[in-house]
Scaffold this motif. Structure first.
Motif, PDB file in Angstrom:
ATOM      1  N   LYS A  71      19.146 -15.198  13.872  1.00 39.59           N
ATOM      2  CA  LYS A  71      18.055 -14.590  13.152  1.00 39.59           C
ATOM      3  C   LYS A  71      16.784 -15.145  13.605  1.00 39.59           C
ATOM      4  CE  LYS A  71      18.858 -17.442   9.117  1.00 39.59           C
ATOM      5  NZ  LYS A  71      19.081 -17.455   7.637  1.00 39.59           N
ATOM      6  N   LEU A  72      15.742 -14.480  13.365  1.00 41.22           N
ATOM      7  CA  LEU A  72      14.241 -15.042  13.403  1.00 41.22           C
ATOM      8  C   LEU A  72      14.161 -15.774  14.967  1.00 41.22           C
ATOM      9  CD1 LEU A  72      13.706 -16.362  10.118  1.00 41.22           C
ATOM     10  CD2 LEU A  72      12.942 -14.381  11.036  1.00 41.22           C
ATOM     11  N   GLN A  86      14.748 -11.214  10.112  1.00 40.48           N
ATOM     12  CA  GLN A  86      15.748 -12.416   9.325  1.00 40.48           C
ATOM     13  C   GLN A  86      17.020 -12.174   9.165  1.00 40.48           C
ATOM     14  OE1 GLN A  86      13.679 -10.030   8.225  1.00 40.48           O
ATOM     15  NE2 GLN A  86      14.516  -8.946   6.212  1.00 40.48           N
ATOM     16  N   LYS A 260       6.354  -9.605   5.853  1.00 36.48           N
ATOM     17  CA  LYS A 260       5.233 -10.260   5.341  1.00 36.48           C
ATOM     18  C   LYS A 260       5.387 -11.725   4.909  1.00 36.48           C
ATOM     19  CE  LYS A 260       4.745  -8.426   0.841  1.00 36.48           C
ATOM     20  NZ  LYS A 260       5.854  -8.244   0.330  1.00 36.48           N
ATOM     21  N   ASP A 261       6.798 -11.963   4.274  1.00 40.00           N
ATOM     22  CA  ASP A 261       6.977 -13.221   4.078  1.00 40.00           C
ATOM     23  C   ASP A 261       7.248 -14.237   5.215  1.00 40.00           C
ATOM     24  OD1 ASP A 261       8.904 -12.374   0.965  1.00 40.00           O
ATOM     25  OD2 ASP A 261       6.848 -12.769   1.349  1.00 40.00           O
ATOM     26  N   TYR A 262       7.338 -13.850   6.328  1.00 42.81           N
ATOM     27  CA  TYR A 262       7.641 -14.743   7.550  1.00 42.81           C
ATOM     28  C   TYR A 262       6.247 -14.793   8.197  1.00 42.81           C
ATOM     29  CZ  TYR A 262      12.237 -13.980   6.078  1.00 42.81           C
ATOM     30  OH  TYR A 262      13.555 -13.891   5.349  1.00 42.81           O
ATOM     31  N   ILE A 263       5.316 -14.504   7.734  1.00 40.19           N
ATOM     32  CA  ILE A 263       3.764 -14.837   8.611  1.00 40.19           C
ATOM     33  C   ILE A 263       3.991 -15.981   9.222  1.00 40.19           C
ATOM     34  CG2 ILE A 263       1.423 -14.658   8.534  1.00 40.19           C
ATOM     35  CD1 ILE A 263       1.318 -12.599   6.597  1.00 40.19           C
ATOM     36  N   PHE A 264       4.270 -17.082   8.426  1.00 36.65           N
ATOM     37  CA  PHE A 264       4.012 -18.438   8.879  1.00 36.65           C
ATOM     38  C   PHE A 264       4.734 -18.876   9.906  1.00 36.65           C
ATOM     39  CE2 PHE A 264       0.712 -19.960   6.117  1.00 36.65           C
ATOM     40  CZ  PHE A 264       0.691 -19.067   5.012  1.00 36.65           C
ATOM     41  N   ASN A 265       6.059 -18.340   9.906  1.00 38.35           N
ATOM     42  CA  ASN A 265       6.785 -18.938  11.150  1.00 38.35           C
ATOM     43  C   ASN A 265       7.409 -17.774  12.090  1.00 38.35           C
ATOM     44  OD1 ASN A 265       8.449 -17.605   9.308  1.00 38.35           O
ATOM     45  ND2 ASN A 265       9.701 -19.333   8.515  1.00 38.35           N
ATOM     46  N   TRP A 267       5.648 -14.647  13.432  1.00 38.88           N
ATOM     47  CA  TRP A 267       4.616 -13.640  13.461  1.00 38.88           C
ATOM     48  C   TRP A 267       5.104 -12.310  14.372  1.00 38.88           C
ATOM     49  CZ3 TRP A 267       3.725 -12.132  18.400  1.00 38.88           C
ATOM     50  CH2 TRP A 267       4.259 -12.656  19.699  1.00 38.88           C
ATOM     51  N   ILE A 270       5.902  -8.922  11.843  1.00 42.06           N
ATOM     52  CA  ILE A 270       4.852  -7.964  11.476  1.00 42.06           C
ATOM     53  C   ILE A 270       4.065  -7.405  12.576  1.00 42.06           C
ATOM     54  CG2 ILE A 270       4.616  -8.747   9.126  1.00 42.06           C
ATOM     55  CD1 ILE A 270       2.035 -10.078  10.301  1.00 42.06           C
TER      56      ILE A 270
END
Lengths: 303, 305, 511
Positions: A71-72, A86, A260-265, A267, A270
């Motif tokens: 994931k990710l 995710q 949108k909850d993963y903007i911080f790690n 990118w 989105i």
């Protein structure tokens, strides 16, 4: 846009020139190749259609297969060109799969709202009387509300899912067609050739089908080209807000919602679905602009 | 003209009434909120009791009649969640939304009109191409995506601006830009095309020929005459802005009417949804009304409808 | 020429008044926190009201527990009962509870705390006019008697064995004088309790600011001011936290833990919550899952350890039965474990070929940690033995409605809590008429009905212990885990998570 303004701007009374069919197609492509932007738009649309139809063969991974160990992942790792989300699903494959959904939604909603709106517009405009009054009141009610809010409320009530979002968009979208078609019909029925048909006793249905309908093609196509983009963006917005098409079905809007909850790690979750929306809308708009300019020389140079 | 105004006012009232009716029934059809407000361990009879207290057990037409009677007096009931007067809650959030909408409007006018003028004046040159390119792009970018990107760059990567909430002017910057983006594109295109039309006119040529400096020609004559259609479009777009505000408010957690409406939809807080719908329908109708009057004023042929 | 200037004026005035969107105060107290004296907590939503005993939601409760005190509170680690405003409690008989109150405690406005106040608060819940959503939980109370200034008796109409749990979890004490003077509507905005903090300012949907009550009976609070800021979007909360705008927030999604851990100014605190997540095997839905062997097979086919490790990154405590280890009535039950071959065998015995099975799984999205992701992972695991599972993601309201109306699919994901005793879980999730139940078995139903009124604590524990074994044997659920409560905390803030999920500023301090 206010209904009045639209009616008076999309008012081409140009009747389709009656050239032979083969030359019409050639004429179309000849004109198209003259416009860089129109051509670009057209190419984008064809590309999307190809992706939509052949997507499942082109996609490198299964868009629904979750692989929790992966994931990710950032783009360009382990064969995932655009990275994974995710649940470990390949983003590129999901975007390709989402193309199909966006196309289905875009085409179906325009077709249905065009169909329903036009029928209502014709009935309203040709037969007038109290049925016209009632239908137009309904149109007014809907137009008293921002389009996106209307789609949202209807969809919240109907529940999530592809079928329901199409219904919600059609409910929001038919009014434009109804209004425009109605004003076209109103103008047409006063024209000489129609009046003479009436005078010589041609049955009403024949008048409508043989004489009025062909003249409606242009305004309907013009309006459709304006609406497709709004529908695509409206669907994405509604899915983004948590309604509309639900996961795990891949649609660009809900991919953005999940991402949108993963903007911080992460990118990439989105960025790419968003780009897909932009490119699609751009293609549709560019081609639509060119089409409008072609069909209605009066409007050339306008917004 | 007066007749026209009266006719449209009556239309507006009918329309708002019908909109409320439609939403009322839609909401009732979507199920009842008792589930969401009571604790999960509430037994069936308390759920029934709660429903009774809210009046949801009465026949639909009775509920509707009751609703209308109270709505006319401005009483939309109390929020199911906070027990405050629904309409007051909605009105309390209005200033925040209006602030955002007006700031976005102001910003887009400030940016769009110069771009449009420049584009028109330097038609088909490099500047024009950039201007048109930007506007085309602007209309293709969904506002919520733009919002997310802005949050990403300014909040996540550079920690320059807050990513949400209300309160200070810093909180307002990103949402305003997001909301304005689409309007900038539309206004710029429209300004450009209107200016192009005006610039072709005879009196412009006369002015140029008589040696009036170009700047003066542009602003005193061309712009002035383009303003009316531009203002009309601006008035129309205020309505679009209201719609777009919903999404922007959600993305940035801006405490306005749009976000309230979204939350209430999710919470099935019916009184708030109805009060919110009422408010938006009224405002939207008024805006369309004014826009139509302005348009009719400009095009006298339309009045005879 | 006038027009452009008008425009500029509009923008200018808008920009200047921007500060009033929300409140000017937030510039000082909601902005970068001046570390020593105040704390800013980020939270998902506004409290529904500041009155106690009215709105049963966690969001309201966590905020007002700083303004009001309970009679009895829970130990932050074990969940056991501890004195607060009450010093002793006992049963006189099966229908009567006597509670001794702490002396010399005053409300924040000087009114004395006494038995009358306690009676007032309980009567408030029972009075239908107040529409308290706690009413159903207190329905068995017949009356409250004031015995002395510091003694109260609660008389119940039926034996109420979980009375103390109710008092600990639900009851907070408001000042009757304040409510009577201001009326309910005003008191909802200007509350008076005995707690360590008073309300300085409440801007709805924006923030709640509290200031210290220096006369608090436990002592002067070390943090002078506390603000709860309402930020519904998780990414906004995280952004606010990383930039120092807020000092604390609860519920970090597991995939963002590293963002918090890697930041040099922050740390993660966690605790095993009393909330549990589970996969209900719906016997109220017509289908293969009505067969016990099929349900047991599903238990063998789902690898909970893998789910916990890969989807939740290890954040959660595995459960094997309906109750978590911190539940007072917990007994150990067998773990089915992961055994796909046994699963296939059982399915064959039940007469099903796994490849022919098509099941539906309903899940909410974002209500519980990684809920829809877990659902999809479970579907993938079941696919390994050939079962085809269609995952239906529901918006929260719809999800609840579906379960209530018995329209949910073969399986559904749900959570429950906070729950510290067996009855609240078992009574509400495994009985025929319970709104959110997905299970019915006549033998189990009878056993539960017999266990509920048992007053003797030991006999009670035994009875519920047997029920737990029954439920695991019947494979009513695939039990998943106890949620891990994950808090993002400023490195210099001394904050220990509590098992009852409360955030008491009084217990926090700056280093």
């Amino acid at each position: 846009m206010s209904k009045m303004m639209i009616e008076n701007e999309i008012n081409p009374t140009v009747v389709f020139p009656s050239i032979k069919k083969k030359s019409k197609v050639r004429h179309f492509f000849k004109q198209l190749s003259k416009s860089k932007t129109g051509l670009a738009g057209f190419i984008i649309i064809i590309f999307l259609l190809v992706l939509g139809v052949a997507g499942s063969w082109i996609a490198p991974f299964d868009p629904l297969k979750a692989s929790f160990g992966d994931k990710l992942l950032p783009p360009m790792t382990k064969g995932h060109l655009l990275g994974t989300d995710q649940l470990g699903r390949d983003i590129l494959s999901r975007i390709i799969a989402g193309t199909k959904i966006s196309l289905i939604i875009g085409i179906t909603t325009v077709f249905l709202s065009g169909l329903i709106g036009s029928i209502i517009g014709i009935i309203s405009g040709y037969f007038r009387g109290w049925i016209d009054v009632i239908l137009m009141r309904i149109v007014d009610v809907q137009l008293s509300f921002p389009f996106i809010l209307l789609v949202l409320v209807v969809n919240a009530v109907l529940g999530a899912g592809l079928k329901n979002i199409i219904i919600s968009l059609v409910i929001g979208g038919w009014v434009m067609f109804a209004r425009v078609v109605r004003s076209e019909v109103l103008a047409l029925r006063e024209k000489e050739f129609i009046l003479s048909c009436v005078a010589t006793g041609v049955p009403r249905w024949e008048i409508i089908v043989k004489h009025i309908l062909p003249n409606l093609f242009t305004p309907i196509i013009v309006l459709s080209s304006l609406q497709v983009a709004s529908f695509i963006i409206a669907e994405a917005s509604v899915s983004f807000l948590g309604f509309g098409v639900q996961p795990p079905q891949p649609a660009w809007g809900n991919m953005l919602n999940e991402g949108k909850d993963y903007i911080f790690n992460s990118w990439w979750l989105i960025t790419f679905p968003g780009l897909a929306i932009v490119i699609t809308t751009l293609g549709v708009n560019l081609f639509g602009d060119w089409l409008r300019d072609e069909l209605d020389p009066e409007m050339k140079g306008e917004s | 003209m007066v007749e026209f105004i009266i006719k449209r006012t009556i239309q507006m009232i009918v329309v708002i009434f019908l909109a409320l009716t439609a939403v009322f029934f839609l909401l009732r059809l979507s199920g009842d909120p008792a589930t969401l407000f009571l604790p999960p361990d509430a037994p069936k009879d308390q759920i029934a009791q709660y429903r009774e207290m809210l009046g949801f057990d009465r026949p639909l037409y009775v509920q509707y009649g009751d609703f209308l009677l109270k709505a006319i007096q401005g009483d939309f009931g109390e929020s199911l969640r906070s027990h405050e007067d629904a309409l007051s809650v909605v009105l309390g959030r209005v200033p925040a939304t209006f602030q955002l909408a007006f700031a976005a409007l102001g910003l887009s006018i400030l940016i769009a009109i110069p771009i449009g003028i420049l584009s028109a004046y330097k038609r088909n040159t490099f500047y024009d191409r950039i201007g048109v390119g930007l506007t085309v792009l602007g209309q293709a970018i969904p506002s919520f995506w733009l919002g997310l990107l802005l949050i990403f760059f300014f909040a996540a990567v550079f920690h320059l601006l807050p990513s949400g909430g209300g309160g200070t002017i810093y909180h307002m910057i990103l949402p305003t830009i997001t909301l304005a983006a689409y309007s900038v594109a539309r206004f710029a295109r429209f300004t450009r095309s209107t200016m192009l039309d005006v610039l072709k006119k005879d009196y412009i040529r006369t002015a140029k020929a008589s040696g009036v400096p170009m700047m003066r020609v542009l602003f005193k004559y061309a712009l002035k005459n383009s303003l009316i259609p531009i203002i009309t479009l601006v008035a129309l777009d205020l309505g679009v802005l209201l719609g777009g505000a919903v999404i922007t408010e959600v993305v940035f957690s801006w405490p306005g009417v749009g976000r309230l409406l979204m939350q209430s939809l999710l919470n099935r807080d019916f009184p708030i949804v109805l009060a919110g719908v009422f408010f938006i329908a009224v405002v939207y109708s008024i805006i369309n009304f004014i826009a139509d009057i302005a348009y009719a004023y400009v095009n006298p042929q339309i009045r005879v409808k | 020429m006038l027009l452009p200037f008008l425009m500029l004026l509009v923008i200018f005035t808008t920009a200047c008044t921007a500060g009033t969107a929300g409140d000017e105060e937030s510039k000082s107290s909601g902005g970068k926190s001046s570390k020593k004296n105040n704390v800013v907590i980020g939270i998902e939503a506004d409290a529904a009201t500041l009155l106690a005993n009215t709105d049963v939601n966690y969001i309201t409760d966590v905020q007002i527990r700083n303004i009001y005190d309970p009679l009895i509170k829970r130990n932050p680690e074990t969940g056991g009962f501890e004195p607060a405003l009450a010093t002793e409690w006992k049963n006189i008989d099966e229908y009567t509870w006597e509670i001794t109150l702490r002396k010399d405690v005053k409300f924040q406005n000087g009114d004395p705390f006494n038995a009358e106040a306690v009676k007032f608060n309980i009567d408030y819940i029972l009075d239908k006019k107040n529409n308290s959503t706690y009413l159903s939980r207190w329905a068995d109370i017949k009356e409250v008697k004031v015995i002395a200034d510091d003694k109260v008796q609660i008389i119940t109409s039926k034996p109420f064995p979980t009375m103390i749990a109710r008092i600990a979890d639900d009851l907070l004490i408001m000042d009757p004088g304040n409510v009577k003077k201001l009326g309910l509507e005003e008191a909802a905005k200007n509350p008076v309790g005995t707690g360590p903090y008073k309300v300085k300012e409440w801007v709805r949907d924006d923030h709640l600011t509290l200031i210290a009550n220096d006369d608090y009976w436990k002592g002067k609070p070390s943090i002078k001011e506390a603000t709860f800021r309402y930020i519904p979007e998780f990414s906004s909360r995280l952004s606010a936290f990383l930039s120092g705008e807020i000092d604390l927030f609860k519920n970090i999604p597991v995939d963002s833990l590293d963002n918090v851990k890697n930041n040099e100014n922050s740390k993660v605190e966690s605790i095993g919550s009393s909330r549990v997540n589970y996969l209900a095997l719906n016997t109220l839905h017509k289908g293969p899952l009505q067969n016990q062997k099929v349900r047991q097979a599903i238990n063998y086919a789902v690898d909970v350890d893998e789910l916990l490790k890969t989807v939740l990154n290890g954040n959660g405590t595995k459960m094997t039965g309906p109750l978590s280890k911190i539940n007072a009535d917990y007994v150990e039950t067998k773990d089915y474990g992961y055994n796909p071959d046994k699963a296939k065998e059982l399915l064959k015995e039940a007469g099903y070929d796994p490849k022919d099975l098509k099941l539906t799984l309903d899940t909410p999205n974002g209500r519980y940690p990684m809920d829809s992701q877990v659902a999809q992972a479970i579907a993938a695991q079941l696919k390994r033995i050939g079962i085809d599972v269609k995952v239906q993601v529901n918006e929260w309201g719809n999800h609840l409605t579906k379960i209530q109306q018995r329209k949910a699919g073969d399986m559904f994901i749900l959570g429950w809590g906070p729950t510290f005793d067996a009855q609240s879980t078992i009574q509400n999730l495994f009985m025929k008429d319970a709104p959110y139940s997905g299970f019915y078995d006549s033998e189990v139903e009878k056993a539960i009905q017999k266990a509920i009124p048992i007053f003797n604590q030991d006999k009670r524990k035994q009875a519920f212990g047997e029920i737990q074994q029954l439920l695991v044997d019947q494979a009513a659920w695939v039990p998943l885990w106890q949620q891990a409560d994950l808090y993002a905390v400023n490195k210099n803030l001394d904050f220990k998570p509590k098992v009852d999920e409360s955030m008491q500023v009084f217990d926090m301090g700056w280093k």
